[in-house]
Scaffold this motif. Structure first.
Motif, PDB file in Angstrom:
ATOM      1  N   GLY A  93      16.361   0.958   8.168  1.00  0.00           N
ATOM      2  CA  GLY A  93      16.155   1.691   9.502  1.00  0.00           C
ATOM      3  C   GLY A  93      16.813   0.911  10.633  1.00  0.00           C
ATOM      4  N   LEU A  94      18.208   0.431  10.115  1.00  0.00           N
ATOM      5  CA  LEU A  94      19.001   0.045  11.316  1.00  0.00           C
ATOM      6  C   LEU A  94      19.225   0.911  12.318  1.00  0.00           C
ATOM      7  N   VAL A  95      18.928   0.947  13.565  1.00  0.00           N
ATOM      8  CA  VAL A  95      19.151   2.134  14.441  1.00  0.00           C
ATOM      9  C   VAL A  95      20.711   2.082  14.991  1.00  0.00           C
ATOM     10  N   VAL A  96      20.967   3.389  14.946  1.00  0.00           N
ATOM     11  CA  VAL A  96      22.387   3.582  15.394  1.00  0.00           C
ATOM     12  C   VAL A  96      22.274   4.166  16.855  1.00  0.00           C
ATOM     13  N   THR A  97      23.604   3.639  17.633  1.00  0.00           N
ATOM     14  CA  THR A  97      23.427   3.635  18.999  1.00  0.00           C
ATOM     15  C   THR A  97      24.619   4.617  19.393  1.00  0.00           C
ATOM     16  N   PRO A  98      24.414   5.696  20.122  1.00  0.00           N
ATOM     17  CA  PRO A  98      23.272   6.204  20.369  1.00  0.00           C
ATOM     18  C   PRO A  98      22.474   6.886  19.178  1.00  0.00           C
ATOM     19  N   SER A  99      21.176   6.800  19.128  1.00  0.00           N
ATOM     20  CA  SER A  99      20.637   7.561  17.820  1.00  0.00           C
ATOM     21  C   SER A  99      20.375   8.990  17.895  1.00  0.00           C
ATOM     22  N   ILE A 100      20.875   9.649  18.910  1.00  0.00           N
ATOM     23  CA  ILE A 100      21.138  11.265  19.158  1.00  0.00           C
ATOM     24  C   ILE A 100      22.285  11.461  19.326  1.00  0.00           C
ATOM     25  N   LEU A 101      22.955  12.298  18.502  1.00  0.00           N
ATOM     26  CA  LEU A 101      24.222  12.735  18.607  1.00  0.00           C
ATOM     27  C   LEU A 101      24.697  14.145  18.632  1.00  0.00           C
ATOM     28  N   ALA A 102      25.172  14.647  19.592  1.00  0.00           N
ATOM     29  CA  ALA A 102      25.719  16.014  19.772  1.00  0.00           C
ATOM     30  C   ALA A 102      26.918  16.230  18.777  1.00  0.00           C
ATOM     31  N   PRO A 103      27.291  17.564  18.636  1.00  0.00           N
ATOM     32  CA  PRO A 103      28.335  17.745  17.686  1.00  0.00           C
ATOM     33  C   PRO A 103      29.564  17.001  18.136  1.00  0.00           C
ATOM     34  N   GLY A 104      30.144  16.621  17.214  1.00  0.00           N
ATOM     35  CA  GLY A 104      31.539  15.740  17.631  1.00  0.00           C
ATOM     36  C   GLY A 104      31.296  14.434  18.013  1.00  0.00           C
ATOM     37  N   ALA A 105      29.956  13.872  18.608  1.00  0.00           N
ATOM     38  CA  ALA A 105      29.831  12.651  19.227  1.00  0.00           C
ATOM     39  C   ALA A 105      29.891  11.374  17.956  1.00  0.00           C
ATOM     40  N   VAL A 106      29.970  10.339  18.458  1.00  0.00           N
ATOM     41  CA  VAL A 106      30.026   9.225  17.571  1.00  0.00           C
ATOM     42  C   VAL A 106      29.022   8.243  17.966  1.00  0.00           C
ATOM     43  N   GLY A 107      28.056   7.462  17.045  1.00  0.00           N
ATOM     44  CA  GLY A 107      27.231   6.551  17.017  1.00  0.00           C
ATOM     45  C   GLY A 107      27.827   5.327  16.250  1.00  0.00           C
ATOM     46  N   SER A 108      27.322   3.992  16.321  1.00  0.00           N
ATOM     47  CA  SER A 108      27.535   2.909  15.471  1.00  0.00           C
ATOM     48  C   SER A 108      26.507   2.179  15.482  1.00  0.00           C
ATOM     49  N   ALA A 109      26.551   1.054  14.483  1.00  0.00           N
ATOM     50  CA  ALA A 109      25.649  -0.053  14.472  1.00  0.00           C
ATOM     51  C   ALA A 109      26.498  -1.408  13.925  1.00  0.00           C
ATOM     52  N   THR A 110      26.115  -2.312  13.919  1.00  0.00           N
ATOM     53  CA  THR A 110      26.378  -3.428  13.244  1.00  0.00           C
ATOM     54  C   THR A 110      25.595  -4.361  12.669  1.00  0.00           C
ATOM     55  N   THR A 111      25.705  -5.129  11.531  1.00  0.00           N
ATOM     56  CA  THR A 111      24.863  -5.974  11.042  1.00  0.00           C
ATOM     57  C   THR A 111      25.439  -7.349  10.243  1.00  0.00           C
ATOM     58  N   THR A 112      24.866  -8.436  10.221  1.00  0.00           N
ATOM     59  CA  THR A 112      25.476  -9.737   9.525  1.00  0.00           C
ATOM     60  C   THR A 112      24.728  -9.957   8.207  1.00  0.00           C
ATOM     61  N   TYR A 113      25.246 -10.188   7.158  1.00  0.00           N
ATOM     62  CA  TYR A 113      24.719 -10.390   5.960  1.00  0.00           C
ATOM     63  C   TYR A 113      24.970 -11.831   5.574  1.00  0.00           C
ATOM     64  N   ALA A 114      23.815 -12.647   5.058  1.00  0.00           N
ATOM     65  CA  ALA A 114      24.325 -14.015   4.747  1.00  0.00           C
ATOM     66  C   ALA A 114      24.609 -13.809   3.264  1.00  0.00           C
ATOM     67  N   ILE A 115      26.044 -14.675   2.896  1.00  0.00           N
ATOM     68  CA  ILE A 115      26.446 -14.621   1.687  1.00  0.00           C
ATOM     69  C   ILE A 115      25.627 -15.807   0.648  1.00  0.00           C
ATOM     70  N   THR A 116      25.324 -15.142  -0.405  1.00  0.00           N
ATOM     71  CA  THR A 116      24.860 -15.776  -1.619  1.00  0.00           C
ATOM     72  C   THR A 116      25.562 -16.518  -2.634  1.00  0.00           C
ATOM     73  N   GLN A 117      25.266 -17.458  -3.313  1.00  0.00           N
ATOM     74  CA  GLN A 117      26.255 -18.123  -4.289  1.00  0.00           C
ATOM     75  C   GLN A 117      26.353 -17.008  -5.419  1.00  0.00           C
ATOM     76  N   ALA A 118      25.765 -15.960  -5.622  1.00  0.00           N
ATOM     77  CA  ALA A 118      25.595 -14.885  -6.582  1.00  0.00           C
ATOM     78  C   ALA A 118      26.852 -14.087  -6.008  1.00  0.00           C
TER      79      ALA A 118
END
Length: 252
Positions: free
Chosen positions: A58-83
């Motif tokens: 459920g990571l929210v895209v910004t903006p979360s409403i897109l008209a045709p041709g529009a672009v949204g984005s989101a970012t997140t950071t993941y902590a690396i494991t030994q595996a």
């Protein structure tokens, strides 16, 4: 008029040396960037992203409403494991979800803008559109060894029947798990002496001991010079080895 609700999700990941030590290890991270484009002809709302491998829901895209041709984005950071490091990297795929004007679901699985070549050893044919973030593996071990004379028969004289007790210490100085650790030392007749534990995570330490019966030739030579080798395998089953050093070496 015919409605065509469509979205396109692109995703890439970049390794970040979070703790700044110059080595890929637990405590570092991967920064993921998601780009959602409305490629259809109707507005898409409630846009979010899921990525099970890295625990994103459920990571929210910004903006979360897109008209045709529009672009949204989101970012997140993941902590690396030994595996992750033992696997040489992270393969994962994300899904963008939204709703069209009729409240019907609209979704797309991610593609990577710079995908792996199918000939790459890291390519996963079961997930050709997965994003792969490489994590450099550095398999290394260090072997220390010392020997102590033991007057086994207690007569106060060095003679045949006495012994040398050898202590071996193996440290995983790399960034991947090393398994099947054993020690060889030809001069004292040691082959495949098992280290305990025989599987070491980065930073972990294992040990082994053995006793060698002194010969007359050893006494005639004034002592025993010998070197040992620790052997193991990395997560890819490649050999990892190190020749011993003495923690209290002789002065040249």
């Amino acid at each position: 008029m015919q409605q065509t609700p469509l979205i396109e999700l692109l995703k890439d990941g970049a390794y970040a040396d979070t703790n700044g030590d110059g080595v890929v290890n637990v405590g570092d991270s991967i920064a993921y960037n998601f780009t959602v484009t409305n490629t259809g002809n109707v507005t898409v709302s409630n846009l979010t992203i899921d990525d099970a491998v890295i625990g994103v829901t459920g990571l929210v895209v910004t903006p979360s409403i897109l008209a045709p041709g529009a672009v949204g984005s989101a970012t997140t950071t993941y902590a690396i494991t030994q595996a992750n490091i033992d696997n040489g990297g992270v393969h994962n795929i994300a899904t963008a979800n939204g709703t069209d004007p009729n409240n019907n679901p609209v979704s797309d699985n991610s593609n990577d803008p710079t995908p792996l070549d199918p000939t790459s050893p890291d390519y996963d044919p079961t997930c050709p559109t997965c994003t792969f973030t490489d994590l450099q593996q550095t398999p290394l071990i260090e072997l220390l060894k010392d020997g102590a004379y033991a007057d086994t028969n207690g007569d106060g004289v060095v003679n045949v029947g006495d012994s040398i007790v050898y202590n071996f210490t193996v440290t995983n100085t790399g960034n991947v798990t090393v398994s099947n650790l054993t020690i060889d030392d030809a001069v004292i007749g040691v082959t495949g002496l098992v280290v305990t534990p025989s599987i070491l995570a980065p930073g972990a330490v294992g040990s082994a001991t053995t006793t060698y019966a002194i010969t007359q030739a050893n006494i005639d030579n004034g002592g025993v010079h010998n070197i040992a080798t620790a052997n193991g395998t990395d997560p890819n089953n490649n050999p990892v080895s190190d020749n011993s050093n003495d923690p209290t070496p002789l002065d040249p």
